[in-house]
Each structure stands twice: as structure tokens, then as C-alpha cells.
Scaffold this active site. Structure first.
Site, PDB file in Angstrom:
ATOM      1  N   ARG A  43       0.818  -1.222   0.000  1.00  0.00           N
ATOM      2  CA  ARG A  43       0.000   0.000   0.000  1.00  0.00           C
ATOM      3  C   ARG A  43       0.852   1.273   0.000  1.00  0.00           C
ATOM      4  O   ARG A  43       0.459   2.272  -0.607  1.00  0.00           O
ATOM      5  CB  ARG A  43      -0.936   0.003   1.203  1.00  0.00           C
ATOM      6  N   LYS A 206     -17.202 -16.872   3.879  1.00  0.00           N
ATOM      7  CA  LYS A 206     -18.571 -16.655   4.343  1.00  0.00           C
ATOM      8  C   LYS A 206     -19.523 -16.124   3.283  1.00  0.00           C
ATOM      9  O   LYS A 206     -19.305 -15.063   2.709  1.00  0.00           O
ATOM     10  CB  LYS A 206     -18.540 -15.668   5.515  1.00  0.00           C
ATOM     11  N   GLY A 355      -8.576  -9.008   0.147  1.00  0.00           N
ATOM     12  CA  GLY A 355      -7.345  -9.248   0.886  1.00  0.00           C
ATOM     13  C   GLY A 355      -6.712 -10.603   0.678  1.00  0.00           C
ATOM     14  O   GLY A 355      -5.536 -10.698   0.319  1.00  0.00           O
ATOM     15  N   GLY A 378     -12.257  -4.523   1.217  1.00  0.00           N
ATOM     16  CA  GLY A 378     -13.643  -4.084   1.407  1.00  0.00           C
ATOM     17  C   GLY A 378     -14.043  -3.047   0.382  1.00  0.00           C
ATOM     18  O   GLY A 378     -15.153  -3.070  -0.162  1.00  0.00           O
TER      19      GLY A 378
HETATM   20  P1  AMP Z   1     -12.629 -14.451   3.047  1.00  0.00           P
HETATM   21  O1  AMP Z   1     -12.074 -13.401   3.979  1.00  0.00           O
HETATM   22  O2  AMP Z   1     -14.088 -14.653   3.154  1.00  0.00           O
HETATM   23  O3  AMP Z   1     -12.141 -14.235   1.615  1.00  0.00           O
HETATM   24  O4  AMP Z   1     -12.000 -15.824   3.556  1.00  0.00           O
HETATM   25  C1  AMP Z   1     -10.645 -16.116   3.452  1.00  0.00           C
HETATM   26  C2  AMP Z   1     -10.308 -17.217   4.397  1.00  0.00           C
HETATM   27  O5  AMP Z   1     -11.111 -18.342   4.115  1.00  0.00           O
HETATM   28  C3  AMP Z   1      -8.875 -17.662   4.277  1.00  0.00           C
HETATM   29  O6  AMP Z   1      -8.235 -17.486   5.515  1.00  0.00           O
HETATM   30  C4  AMP Z   1      -8.972 -19.149   3.909  1.00  0.00           C
HETATM   31  O7  AMP Z   1      -8.023 -19.929   4.559  1.00  0.00           O
HETATM   32  C5  AMP Z   1     -10.358 -19.486   4.390  1.00  0.00           C
HETATM   33  N1  AMP Z   1     -10.903 -20.643   3.673  1.00  0.00           N
HETATM   34  C6  AMP Z   1     -11.124 -20.782   2.370  1.00  0.00           C
HETATM   35  N2  AMP Z   1     -11.611 -21.984   2.081  1.00  0.00           N
HETATM   36  C7  AMP Z   1     -11.706 -22.664   3.245  1.00  0.00           C
HETATM   37  C8  AMP Z   1     -12.150 -23.960   3.591  1.00  0.00           C
HETATM   38  N3  AMP Z   1     -12.560 -24.821   2.667  1.00  0.00           N
HETATM   39  N4  AMP Z   1     -12.157 -24.275   4.900  1.00  0.00           N
HETATM   40  C9  AMP Z   1     -11.714 -23.419   5.821  1.00  0.00           C
HETATM   41  N5  AMP Z   1     -11.276 -22.188   5.552  1.00  0.00           N
HETATM   42  C10 AMP Z   1     -11.263 -21.798   4.272  1.00  0.00           C
END
Ligand code: AMP
Length: 400
Positions: A43, A206, A355, A378
């Protein structure tokens, strides 16, 4: 009304021999073992082009502002911008003078002196007024500059004093920086009339966090590839078993709603997985869509990766947000790194936003093969959802 950038002639006239007040996003991650060391300087590095372009115009002073971490409105030395000021001074080869606070009584005097050309205000979030979008605080900040530059794309989705309200005091004297320009121009290629075929890859953890972006993307994409923990609520909603994979009931109902819309045909889900019984356990391959009891999906399997690659092969625009698995653990990183590799070979406009997918691309060493990597997680998601951001609107149209 078009957004004016510092490349505009009117800025050049306003900046020479004047005080230029510039808002950046220097909110960089620090090394967990050494809190004085910057872990990822992207950044700051991305801001240097703008800083240099302003300095080339020979302003009287350049006053830099940023937030850093979450000090919650209190002075907290652990969130001092000192490491950033030091890093910048080294990179620019000149002194960067850090003030004690953003409301230091000495700032005005300092700005009148001939010493140090570059002054950095201490962390804006040491003051609760920053996040409260307080007009008086914005007014005080505005007195430090004759002209305002906004280059904090990563903070443009926030309505804070230095990103939003401050525009009330710079009518026709507010300009976007070069990073903001790159971000907006790249995101617009995805938001406005993307060249087809347009394929989006969404992963991460999520559904509820990304539901709006999925809804929005389903209108414009040709295919939406879903991987990572995002996929399990969709698979469960389709009646498949997902073992102990990450998934909430709320996410399953959101997925069910999406699978009931006419756009469901655009969604592509994993057909095989890499699983384990625990997050740190040994990986094993499951050559089918159903995950057995006691196992959790932690990466997409090889057939899924191949299938995703086939869809990507003909794409002309690609948006990637969110990893395909628990990529921080090398046992579950193949899917995510595989997608990075595929994107690096495409003759398409490839935009990586968010991120964790950015960290994954960096891990793959293929960053320079992507068309654009957004610096704002974000902020880039909200831009894609809404086609603009509050900080950009305020910069463009001003506020009363
Ligand atoms: P997000 O911030 O929603 O993009 O989520 C990113 C995080 O999701 C990262 O730390 C990944 O390690 C985790 N992640 C992705 N796929 C999986 C999975 N199948 N099981 C557990 N964690 C996951």
C-alpha cells in the site's frame, strides 16, 4: 461531472508553491514477531507514484495523512505511523517529519518553516472525530492544505472526516491520486460493460459477507465459479453431504435463495475436494461431490480445478475474489495457486480484489502477471456492488 485527478492541468497550477494535503491508505500489516517491521509494504509502495508526482510540481509542503490499525479514538503507540514515515523517508531519499498528533498546535508553525518538505500527520484514528466524520475535525485538517489529494482507495468506502467530510472545504480543489485512478479505471472495466465472456471466481469463507456481490455478479457474468468454504452452503442446499466443512444454516438459506433464481445455471460448484479431519490434518482426495462424515473440505480437488480452468480459458474478463481453500496451509493451497497460475496465462483482463486472494497471488509469485490487483479489500467489493464509493462521490461532487 468527471472525477479530476492530479494529472489535470488545474491541479498543476494549484499545487506549485502551495501546501498540498494528501490522504493515503498506509494501513499496512505489521510483522507479528516484530511490531516495528512492515510485513507487506504494497500500500505504501503503490502511493509513491502519487507522492513523487506531487513533489515534481514543487509544492511548498506535502502533508500526508492516513489511518493505521484500530486504536479506537485513543493515542496508542502501537499504532504510531512512525514505521511508515521511516520507510517512506528511505524510499524517497528525503526527510518525512511525523507530527505528534493530527491536532498538534505546532503543526501550523511547522508548515510555515522551510525545513522538511514532507510532513506526515500522526494516525488520524487517534482522534474519535475521524471515524465519527466530524465536521470540525475535518475543518481543522483542511486548514493544513491549500489543495486536497485523495489517493486512499482502500479507505474510500468509509465515511470518515478525512475521506468524506473534508471535501466540504476543498470546493474545486480536490483531486484523485494516481492509485485511485488505476483502481477506478480497472474496476470500471468489470462493473461497466465487461468484455465477454466474463467469468468471476468467488471463494473465501462466508456467503453472508459476499451475498450482495454474488447477486450483483450473477446479472453480468457468463459463469460464476464458486470455491473455498463458500461452496459448501451451495452444495448442502443442493442436497449433497458436506461432512464437517465450514457452513452455517444462515449461509445455506442464502445459497438456497440464489439457487432458486433463474441465474442458477451460471453457477459452477466443486465436483471433488481435498479433505481432512482437522484444519492441520493430512490431506486426502475425495473423487466425488459428497464429503463423508467426519471430514471437512479444505481445498477444491483436481477435477474441479480442471473444470474451472476450462471455463477460464475462453474468458476475456475475469474477476477473482477469495481463495479456493485453506491456502495458508500448503497442503490445501493447490486449488488457489492453480487458479493464480491459470489467470497468469490468460489473454484477458484479470482483476484480483480482496485481501486473501491478493495474498495468495503474492504467494504464487505471479502478481505482475495480473492486469490489476486491488489494494482495497472491502473497498473493491463495495465498488463492484455499488459502482462507486462514498469517498469517491464526495471527491467528485463535493459536499455541502
Ligand atoms: P474471506 O475473507 O471470506 O475471503 O476468507 C478467506 C479465508 O477463508 C482464508 O483465511 C482461507 O483460509 C479461508 N478458507 C477458504 N476456504 C476454506 C475452507 N474450505 N475451509 C476453511 N477455511 C477456508
Amino acid at each position: 461531472m468527471a472525477l479530476k485527478y492530479i494529472t489535470d492541468e488545474s491541479f498543476q497550477a494549484l499545487a506549485k508553491d502551495k501546501k498540498v494535503l494528501a490522504r493515503f491508505d498506509f494501513n499496512v500489516p505489521m510483522d507479528k514477531n516484530d511490531p516495528t517491521k512492515i510485513a507487506d509494504s504494497t500500500r505504501i509502495d503503490e502511493a509513491i507514484e502519487t507522492i513523487q508526482a506531487i513533489l515534481d510540481l514543487k509544492p511548498k509542503k506535502l502533508i500526508l495523512m492516513s489511518h493505521f490499525g484500530r486504536p479506537k479514538g485513543k493515542v496508542d503507540p502501537q499504532y504510531s505511523l512512525e514505521p511508515v514515515a521511516k520507510y517512506l523517508a528511505e524510499k524517497l531519499g528525503q526527510e518525512v517529519l511525523l507530527t505528534e498528533t493530527a491536532l498538534d498546535r505546532g503543526i501550523k508553525t511547522l508548515l510555515g518553516l522551510n525545513e522538511s518538505k514532507i510532513v506526515m500527520l500522526q494516525n488520524l484514528r487517534f482522534h474519535p472525530e475521524e471515524e465519527a466524520n466530524d465536521r470540525d475535525f475535518a475543518r481543522t485538517l483542511s486548514t493544513y492544505g491549500d489543495v486536497f489529494v485523495f489517493d486512499a482507495f482502500g479507505a474510500a468506502h468509509r465515511k470518515h472526516a478525512s475521506t468524506y467530510e473534508i471535501n466540504a472545504f476543498f470546493k474545486n480543489k480536490a483531486f484523485g491520486g494516481l492509485l485511485l485512478k488505476r483502481e477506478v479505471e480497472s474496476l470500471d472495466k468489470v462493473v461497466n460493460d465487461p468484455v465477454k465472456p466474463f467469468v468471476a471466481i468467488v471463494g473465501g469463507a462466508k456467503v453472508s459477507d459476499k451475498i450482495k456481490i454474488i447477486d450483483m455478479l450473477l446479472v453480468s457474468v457468463d459463469k460464476l465459479l464458486i470455491g473455498g468454504a463458500m461452496a459448501y452452503p451451495f452444495l448442502k442446499a443442493q442436497g449433497h453431504t458436506i461432512g464437517t466443512s465450514l457452513c452455517t444454516d444462515e449461509d445455506v438459506s442464502l445459497a438456497r435463495r440464489i439457487l432458486n433464481t433463474p441465474s442458477k445455471g451460471k453457477i459452477v460448484l466443486p465436483s471433488d475436494h481435498i479433505v481432512s479431519s482437522t484444519f492441520g490434518g493430512l490431506p486426502s482426495e475425495i473423487n466425488q461431490v459428497n464429503i463423508p462424515d467426519g471430514q471437512m473440505g479444505l481445498d477444491i480437488g483436481p477435477s474441479t480445478l480442471q473444470n474451472f480452468n476450462d471455463y477460464l480459458a475462453s474468458a476475456k474478463t475475469v474477476l477473482w475474489n477469495g481463495p479456493m481453500g485453506l491456502f495458508e496451509n500448503p497442503s490445501f493451497a493447490k486449488g488457489t495457486l492453480g487458479i493464480a497460475k491459470t489467470l497468469s496465462t490468460l489473454k484477458a483482463f484479470t482483476l484480483v480484489g480482496g485481501g486473501d486472494s491478493v495474498s495468495a497471488v503474492k504467494m504464487s509469485g505471479l502478481s505482475d502477471k495480473m492486469s490489476h490487483i486491488s489494494t482495497g479489500g472491502g473497498a473493491s467489493l463495495e465498488y463492484i456492488e455499488n459502482g462507486t464509493l462514498p469517498g469517491i462521490q464526495a471527491l467528485k461532487f463535493g459536499i455541502d
